[in-house]
Write an enzyme that holds these catalytic residues in place. Structure first.
Site, PDB file in Angstrom:
ATOM      1  CG  ASP A 275      -1.902   1.080   1.284  1.00  0.00           C
ATOM      2  OD1 ASP A 275      -1.810   2.004   0.448  1.00  0.00           O
ATOM      3  OD2 ASP A 275      -2.794   1.038   2.145  1.00  0.00           O
TER       4      ASP A 275
ATOM      5  CG  ASP B 102       1.428   6.308 -13.049  1.00  0.00           C
ATOM      6  OD1 ASP B 102       0.251   6.530 -13.399  1.00  0.00           O
ATOM      7  OD2 ASP B 102       2.244   5.701 -13.755  1.00  0.00           O
TER       8      ASP B 102
END
Length: 282
Positions: free
Chosen positions: A137, A155
């Site tokens: 994560d 991104d």
């Protein structure tokens, strides 16, 4: 029988591409992953039915997320990429020989595995020795890491599902905390055109400008993304992307690009009036 991929971009708008074949379908713990092949856009990757990358236009997105920051500070050495599982952003970064370290944090390993197999056009540099892949994560990574980076590139997907936490004040503050004094943050900032996207664009910009001394938005044109008009956010502790950009130093690197160039660098920060009003009034 003709096969078409159709994306529901809004409740009233759909975008379709005629498909030659459906190359892959799979499901991770996070999302559905599919790869198609088409005549017009080549192979393309979708996540939960939403377009992520195509062979034909990927260079636009990956040029603009990378080279605007790298021209603003051509001395960047340590980079963190959050998301970017297709590998295109890392590919552009590896073209800079002076970059020493590229850490990419992608929550979904399946996206990387599928991209390696079907989209080598973007994934070809993930094995560069400077690249370290972390399948975890990104929100937790920026909160816990002890590293300091010169550049963070977010991104990300849209702020739903796995990408939701990448649009929070806490995440942006943690990015600020792990940036060097000349550090730059570039974040995928949605589209200004349709209400459901512009709402998130305004919220993200408001949060970032309350944290970073310098906060701007720049635009690019992505044919396969909703409306085609898309934005990145640029935030920095010290460096202004217009006043402090060093084109002579960037040009001396000899990096040939397909979309980005110094003239476009300056021009992409000149936003349409309706977009600027959205940002000013938020």
């Amino acid at each position: 029988m003709e096969l078409w991929y159709t994306e529901q971009q809004t409740d009233e708008v759909r975008f379709s591409i005629k498909v030659k074949q459906h190359l892959y379908t799979g499901k991770s713990e996070f999302q559905d992953v599919d790869v198609f092949e088409s005549e017009e856009f080549g192979k393309f990757l979708t996540l939960d039915g939403l377009m992520m990358v195509t062979e034909k236009d990927e260079f636009i997105y990956h040029d603009m997320i990378t080279h605007v920051a790298m021209a603003t500070n051509p001395s960047i050495k340590k980079v963190l990429v959050i998301g970017g599982g297709d590998g295109g952003t890392v590919r552009e970064l590896t073209r800079y020989s002076h970059i020493e370290k590229i850490d990419m944090v992608e929550i979904d390993k399946l996206v990387v595995d599928v991209s390696r197999e079907y989209l080598p056009i973007t994934a070809s540099k993930l094995d560069d020795p400077r690249v370290s892949l972390y399948f975890e994560d990104g929100i937790r990574f920026v909160a816990d890491t002890k590293e300091i980076y010169d550049l963070i590139l977010v991104d990300s997907t849209d702020p739903i599902g796995p990408g939701e936490g990448l649009f929070t004040t806490e995440f942006y503050q943690n990015c600020f905390n792990i940036l060097s004094d000349n550090g730059i943050l570039v974040n995928q900032s949605e589209s200004p055109y349709y209400d459901q996207f512009s709402h998130e664009m305004k919220r993200a910009h408001k949060k970032i400008k309350n944290i970073f001394p310098i906060s701007k938005v720049y635009q690019f044109h992505m044919p396969t993304y909703p409306s085609g008009h898309w934005l990145f956010g640029f935030a920095s502790k010290k460096l202004d992307p217009i006043k402090d950009v060093d084109f002579d130093k960037w040009n001396a690197l000899g990096i040939k690009t397909k979309y980005y160039n110094p003239q476009l660098h300056v021009g992409c920060f000149a936003l349409p009036s309706y977009v600027q009003e959205m940002l000013d009034n938020e």
